[in-house]
Design a protein around this motif. Structure first.
Motif, PDB file in Angstrom:
ATOM      1  N   LEU A 169      34.374  28.564  29.615  1.00  0.00           N
ATOM      2  CA  LEU A 169      34.542  29.682  28.832  1.00  0.00           C
ATOM      3  C   LEU A 169      34.448  29.603  27.347  1.00  0.00           C
ATOM      4  N   ARG A 170      33.567  30.505  26.767  1.00  0.00           N
ATOM      5  CA  ARG A 170      33.251  30.323  25.399  1.00  0.00           C
ATOM      6  C   ARG A 170      33.968  31.559  24.553  1.00  0.00           C
ATOM      7  N   ASP A 171      34.173  30.947  23.230  1.00  0.00           N
ATOM      8  CA  ASP A 171      34.540  32.256  22.221  1.00  0.00           C
ATOM      9  C   ASP A 171      36.294  32.716  22.768  1.00  0.00           C
ATOM     10  N   VAL A 172      36.737  31.890  23.253  1.00  0.00           N
ATOM     11  CA  VAL A 172      38.016  32.348  23.921  1.00  0.00           C
ATOM     12  C   VAL A 172      39.096  32.515  22.391  1.00  0.00           C
ATOM     13  N   PHE A 173      38.884  31.579  21.333  1.00  0.00           N
ATOM     14  CA  PHE A 173      39.361  32.232  20.199  1.00  0.00           C
ATOM     15  C   PHE A 173      38.402  32.325  19.148  1.00  0.00           C
ATOM     16  N   GLY A 174      38.482  33.300  18.149  1.00  0.00           N
ATOM     17  CA  GLY A 174      37.572  33.760  17.323  1.00  0.00           C
ATOM     18  C   GLY A 174      36.678  34.415  17.472  1.00  0.00           C
ATOM     19  N   ASN A 175      35.546  34.605  16.378  1.00  0.00           N
ATOM     20  CA  ASN A 175      34.707  35.752  16.799  1.00  0.00           C
ATOM     21  C   ASN A 175      35.076  37.114  16.736  1.00  0.00           C
ATOM     22  N   THR A 176      35.740  37.673  17.938  1.00  0.00           N
ATOM     23  CA  THR A 176      36.434  38.801  17.636  1.00  0.00           C
ATOM     24  C   THR A 176      37.634  38.713  18.396  1.00  0.00           C
ATOM     25  N   TRP A 177      38.782  39.681  18.163  1.00  0.00           N
ATOM     26  CA  TRP A 177      39.841  39.871  19.075  1.00  0.00           C
ATOM     27  C   TRP A 177      39.140  40.342  20.221  1.00  0.00           C
ATOM     28  N   GLU A 178      40.123  40.243  21.391  1.00  0.00           N
ATOM     29  CA  GLU A 178      39.488  40.678  22.510  1.00  0.00           C
ATOM     30  C   GLU A 178      40.680  41.823  23.176  1.00  0.00           C
ATOM     31  N   TRP A 179      40.359  43.003  23.663  1.00  0.00           N
ATOM     32  CA  TRP A 179      41.146  43.939  24.088  1.00  0.00           C
ATOM     33  C   TRP A 179      41.601  43.210  25.521  1.00  0.00           C
ATOM     34  N   SER A 181      44.254  44.767  28.974  1.00  0.00           N
ATOM     35  CA  SER A 181      44.703  46.098  29.604  1.00  0.00           C
ATOM     36  C   SER A 181      46.060  46.573  29.092  1.00  0.00           C
ATOM     37  N   ASP A 182      47.120  45.773  28.452  1.00  0.00           N
ATOM     38  CA  ASP A 182      48.152  46.123  27.980  1.00  0.00           C
ATOM     39  C   ASP A 182      48.486  47.119  26.966  1.00  0.00           C
ATOM     40  N   THR A 183      49.549  47.426  26.815  1.00  0.00           N
ATOM     41  CA  THR A 183      49.838  48.121  25.692  1.00  0.00           C
ATOM     42  C   THR A 183      51.389  47.707  25.132  1.00  0.00           C
ATOM     43  N   ASP A 184      51.707  47.913  23.993  1.00  0.00           N
ATOM     44  CA  ASP A 184      52.918  47.332  23.464  1.00  0.00           C
ATOM     45  C   ASP A 184      54.043  48.614  23.615  1.00  0.00           C
ATOM     46  N   GLY A 185      55.263  48.043  23.314  1.00  0.00           N
ATOM     47  CA  GLY A 185      56.384  49.187  23.412  1.00  0.00           C
ATOM     48  C   GLY A 185      56.388  50.528  22.782  1.00  0.00           C
ATOM     49  N   GLY A 186      55.179  50.557  21.791  1.00  0.00           N
ATOM     50  CA  GLY A 186      54.786  51.928  21.277  1.00  0.00           C
ATOM     51  C   GLY A 186      53.608  52.486  21.668  1.00  0.00           C
ATOM     52  N   GLY A 187      52.912  52.164  22.810  1.00  0.00           N
ATOM     53  CA  GLY A 187      51.851  52.575  23.568  1.00  0.00           C
ATOM     54  C   GLY A 187      50.685  52.073  22.650  1.00  0.00           C
ATOM     55  N   ARG A 188      50.726  51.125  21.702  1.00  0.00           N
ATOM     56  CA  ARG A 188      49.333  50.490  21.135  1.00  0.00           C
ATOM     57  C   ARG A 188      48.851  49.647  22.270  1.00  0.00           C
ATOM     58  N   ALA A 189      47.465  49.596  21.955  1.00  0.00           N
ATOM     59  CA  ALA A 189      46.717  48.620  22.723  1.00  0.00           C
ATOM     60  C   ALA A 189      46.679  47.363  22.371  1.00  0.00           C
ATOM     61  N   ILE A 190      46.725  46.332  23.015  1.00  0.00           N
ATOM     62  CA  ILE A 190      47.086  44.680  22.537  1.00  0.00           C
ATOM     63  C   ILE A 190      45.615  43.899  22.834  1.00  0.00           C
ATOM     64  N   ALA A 191      45.152  43.308  21.539  1.00  0.00           N
ATOM     65  CA  ALA A 191      44.124  42.430  21.463  1.00  0.00           C
ATOM     66  C   ALA A 191      44.675  41.192  21.332  1.00  0.00           C
ATOM     67  N   MET A 192      43.715  40.149  21.851  1.00  0.00           N
ATOM     68  CA  MET A 192      44.303  38.695  21.615  1.00  0.00           C
ATOM     69  C   MET A 192      43.146  37.730  21.233  1.00  0.00           C
ATOM     70  N   GLY A 193      43.404  36.701  20.926  1.00  0.00           N
ATOM     71  CA  GLY A 193      42.291  35.623  20.606  1.00  0.00           C
ATOM     72  C   GLY A 193      41.965  35.502  19.227  1.00  0.00           C
ATOM     73  N   GLY A 194      42.123  36.275  18.226  1.00  0.00           N
ATOM     74  CA  GLY A 194      41.838  36.112  16.777  1.00  0.00           C
ATOM     75  C   GLY A 194      40.229  36.564  16.678  1.00  0.00           C
ATOM     76  N   SER A 195      40.050  36.512  15.294  1.00  0.00           N
ATOM     77  CA  SER A 195      38.697  36.742  14.925  1.00  0.00           C
ATOM     78  C   SER A 195      38.066  35.754  13.946  1.00  0.00           C
TER      79      SER A 195
END
Length: 228
Positions: A169-179, A181-195
């Motif tokens: 896998l490439r760009d697992v970290f950095g470049n862009t955060w990646e969406w 499918s999950d949301t947090d307790g407030g209904g906000r969409a979660i992105a991971m991995g950094g940019s």
């Protein structure tokens, strides 16, 4: 960009099934243009006077750069479109899946050197355009970054510019955060991995940011998971 949220408490990190695979690379502008030809991933604004195209900043819309400025809702719509096109189910990874393959990307490594586009020496540089220049110390370097690292990219890099991890896998970290499918307790969409704008010291496999599902964020893109 918000600071990473408190650590997630996802379900146990089970391996993906043999018939479920994670895309080796994030979705690129070229990929996304088949779905939405009008999409524009934007320009990372520079520090200089905006008199010409060259002075505007740093392009993020080249075909091989990762798509950015897409919301989670748009990412989900892309997955639905791709599923209909290919006859296979495509979806966003869950936060638990994303954390698992991010952990594997760092196995046996000492940091992110050579595998990630993060906030580094290049990101810190304040550009000028001769014959004009900023007066001495009028605008000193101000972005948070690690000047001990230098990946050579001020904004997003072409996808696959860095070495793959043990899973290929490439760009697992950095470049862009990646969406995810999950949301947090407030209904906000979660992105991971950094940019490219994330300080390496603040990034772990569990780091995440969250935004409303409809919000298009300058440094957030996505990759897909495919189920046969």
């Amino acid at each position: 960009t918000p600071e990473p949220l408190a650590p997630l408490t996802p379900e146990p990190l089970n391996p993906l099934t043999p018939k479920t695979t994670v895309a080796q690379k994030p979705v690129t502008n070229r990929d996304y243009a088949e779905f939405d030809p009008a999409h524009f991933s934007g320009i990372e604004t520079g520090d200089f006077l905006q008199f010409s195209t060259a002075e505007r900043g740093f392009r993020m819309d080249d075909p091989d750069q990762p798509v950015a400025r897409v919301s989670q809702q748009q990412a989900l719509a892309y997955c639905e479109w791709l599923s209909k096109k290919t006859g296979k189910r495509h979806r966003l990874p869950t936060a638990a899946e994303r954390q698992r393959f991010a952990q594997q990307a760092l196995d046996g490594r000492d940091g992110f050197t050579g595998i990630a586009n993060l906030a580094d020496k290049t990101f810190c540089v304040v550009e000028s355009h001769p014959p004009w220049a900023h007066p001495y110390l009028a605008l000193p370097p101000w972005r948070l970054c690690d000047t001990n690292l230098n990946d050579g990219f001020r904004a997003t890099s072409p996808v696959g510019s860095f070495a793959p991890d043990a899973l290929g896998l490439r760009d697992v970290f950095g470049n862009t955060w990646e969406w995810t499918s999950d949301t947090d307790g407030g209904g906000r969409a979660i992105a991971m991995g950094g940019s490219f704008a994330t300080h390496p010291a603040k990034l772990t496999p569990r780091s995440c940011v969250a935004y409303p599902p409809w919000q298009r964020v300058f440094d957030v893109g996505f990759r897909v998971v495919t189920e046969e």
